[in-house]
Enzyme design. Structure first.
Site, short mmCIF file in Angstrom:
data_model
loop_
_atom_site.label_atom_id
_atom_site.label_comp_id
_atom_site.label_asym_id
_atom_site.label_seq_id
_atom_site.Cartn_x
_atom_site.Cartn_y
_atom_site.Cartn_z
CE LYS A 166 -53.60 8.96 38.84
NZ LYS A 166 -54.19 8.88 40.17
NE ARG A 184 -54.19 7.32 47.93
CZ ARG A 184 -54.54 7.33 46.64
NH1 ARG A 184 -54.52 6.20 45.93
NH2 ARG A 184 -54.93 8.43 46.03
CG HIS A 218 -58.65 10.03 45.81
ND1 HIS A 218 -59.07 10.45 44.56
CD2 HIS A 218 -58.19 8.77 45.64
CE1 HIS A 218 -58.86 9.47 43.68
NE2 HIS A 218 -58.33 8.44 44.31
NE ARG A 254 -58.75 14.63 42.43
CZ ARG A 254 -59.31 14.62 43.64
NH1 ARG A 254 -59.58 15.76 44.24
NH2 ARG A 254 -59.56 13.49 44.25
CE1 TYR A 312 -37.37 -19.79 28.22
CE2 TYR A 312 -38.80 -17.87 28.10
CZ TYR A 312 -37.55 -18.45 27.95
OH TYR A 312 -36.51 -17.70 27.51
CB CYS A 324 -41.31 -15.08 26.18
SG CYS A 324 -41.69 -16.79 25.80
CG ASP A 357 -37.95 -10.06 24.37
OD1 ASP A 357 -37.95 -8.98 25.01
OD2 ASP A 357 -37.09 -10.94 24.52
C1 LIG Z 1 -55.55 9.14 39.82
C2 LIG Z 1 -56.36 10.13 40.57
C3 LIG Z 1 -57.62 10.51 40.09
C4 LIG Z 1 -58.28 9.88 38.90
O1 LIG Z 1 -58.89 8.66 39.28
P1 LIG Z 1 -59.74 7.84 38.20
O2 LIG Z 1 -60.37 6.77 39.01
O3 LIG Z 1 -58.77 7.31 37.21
O4 LIG Z 1 -60.71 8.77 37.61
C5 LIG Z 1 -58.27 11.52 40.77
N1 LIG Z 1 -57.72 12.11 41.85
C6 LIG Z 1 -56.52 11.75 42.34
C7 LIG Z 1 -55.99 12.43 43.54
C8 LIG Z 1 -55.81 10.74 41.73
O5 LIG Z 1 -54.62 10.39 42.22
#
Ligand SMILES: *Cc1c(COP(=O)(O)O)cnc(C)c1O
Length: 379
Positions: free
Chosen positions: A35, A134, A166, A222, A265, A312, A314
């Protein structure tokens, strides 16, 4: 054409990290989380490197990311959209063989309707909120979600192929929520299976969990941040991971400045002696945090230098003292750290954030240059 700032991406490091994680997963399948442009590393090249390293699934957050993978020719690999939100073009995703997520009965129904339009059953995964607070179904709402999914399955609109959740605190080993989330997940899986769901994959672990919680592997893991070579648990070291991103910029200008010269700046930096100032052509428009003004270090001319004055849009300035650089000399902003440069973790520590944010925020104006020399204008 060489860009004044670039992110070099070591695809071999990504493959190495994935194969290390695959070993740590002890037989569970690996879903490479790509992602957010693969945490800034570039979606498609990273996905291919992860598959080369032994990942068998790809995971994204948003449906548009899955469609982008398919349109780029990344097909024939199971790809899960982890964030289930209403109003997405689900019929298109179903036609392109993407696994979808739902955490509410209404989203199950929306996906079932899209499957009818697409003329083929959707592959659906149910998301449980086991304590993250969440997305996903809470334990109290789980039975209703399972019922809605079974109903749509019976009608032939979808197949429930996965159950997932998660962790909230896997980067804090020993946090009491960890054991509780594992227990709740097991209970919800058991409930769903007793009700007649036959998931191919049950999954809970992110990078931190893969490296610290063998009991939470289930059928699939994951990894995100660890794939990119950055530690998910800084207190426990680097786990043998290799950082994949090196951010560099070519010195634009070097000039001699008298003592008492204000820099950038707001003149938050004033030279205390006659000195050489170098202009670095990367700024917050490229993803360099402006909070790093007068704080972050870079590696230039064989040693560390702190950013002098404000970052800045750039560009920013470094103070070389009596050392000098030539226009075009490469400056390493961050990288694996093996040449003396800061790491993304070090930048994150300095700024009070996480390495995830440092690499993910590097903008589309910075070309990603892959190890094979091929470059993309946008990641
Ligand atoms: C982003 C994400 C992960 C990966 O998490 P990390 O801490 O980067 O390993 C795993 N599962 C879900 C649902 C996520 O959104």
């Amino acid at each position: 054409m060489r860009s004044p700032a670039q992110a070099r991406i070591d695809l071999a490091a990504i493959s190495h990290n994935v194969s290390l994680l695959r070993e740590r997963a002890g037989g569970a399948e690996v879903m490479a989380m790509v992602k957010a442009e693969a945490y800034g590393h570039g979606l498609v090249p990273t996905a291919r490197a992860a598959l080369a390293g032994g990942a068998t699934w790809l995971g994204v957050a948003k449906l548009a990311e899955a469609l982008e993978l398919r349109r780029a020719g990344v097909t024939g690999v199971r790809t899960l959209v982890c964030l289930g939100v209403p109003g997405e073009p689900y019929d298109e995703a179903i036609a392109l063989d993407v696994d979808l997520t739902a955490g509410t009965p209404s989203l199950v129904e929306e996906i079932a309707a899209a499957a009818e339009r697409a003329g083929r059953p959707a592959r659906l995964q149910l998301e449980a909120d086991t304590g993250m607070g969440r997305g996903g179904s809470t334990p109290a709402d789980w039975a209703a979600l399972v019922d809605a999914a079974l109903k749509a399955e019976a009608a032939g609109h979808l197949r429930v192929v996965g159950l997932h959740s998660h962790f909230a605190c896997a980067d804090d080993p020993g946090h009491p929520s960890i054991a509780s989330q594992i227990e709740v997940f097991k209970e919800l899986v058991e409930h769903a299976e007793k009700a007649g769901i036959r998931p191919e994959v049950r999954h809970l672990s992110n990078s931190a969990a893969i490296l610290t919680l063998p009991e939470a592997r289930f059928d699939l893991v994951r990894p995100g941040i660890a794939m990119y070579g950055l530690t998910p648990v800084p207190a426990l070291g680097t786990f043998g991971l290799r950082p994949a991103m090196t951010l560099t910029a070519d010195t634009a200008v070097v000039k001699r400045a008298p003592a008492g010269s204000g820099v950038s700046y707001g003149h938050t930096y004033v030279t205390d002696r006659e000195t050489n100032l170098a202009l670095v052509p990367a700024g917050y428009g490229d993803g360099i945090p402006r909070h790093g003004s007068n704080l972050l270090e870079v590696f230039a001319g064989g040693r560390r230098r702190r950013i002098a004055g404000r970052v800045c849009m750039d560009q920013f300035v470094i103070d070389l003292g009596d050392d000098t650089l030539s226009a075009g000399d490469e400056i390493i902003l961050f990288g694996p750290g093996d040449r003396g440069e800061p790491t993304a973790q070090e930048w994150a520590d300095t700024l009070g954030t996480i390495s995830y944010e440092i690499v993910t925020r590097i903008g589309t104006r910075v070309p990603r240059v892959y190890e094979d020399g091929a470059s993309q204008g946008a990641p």
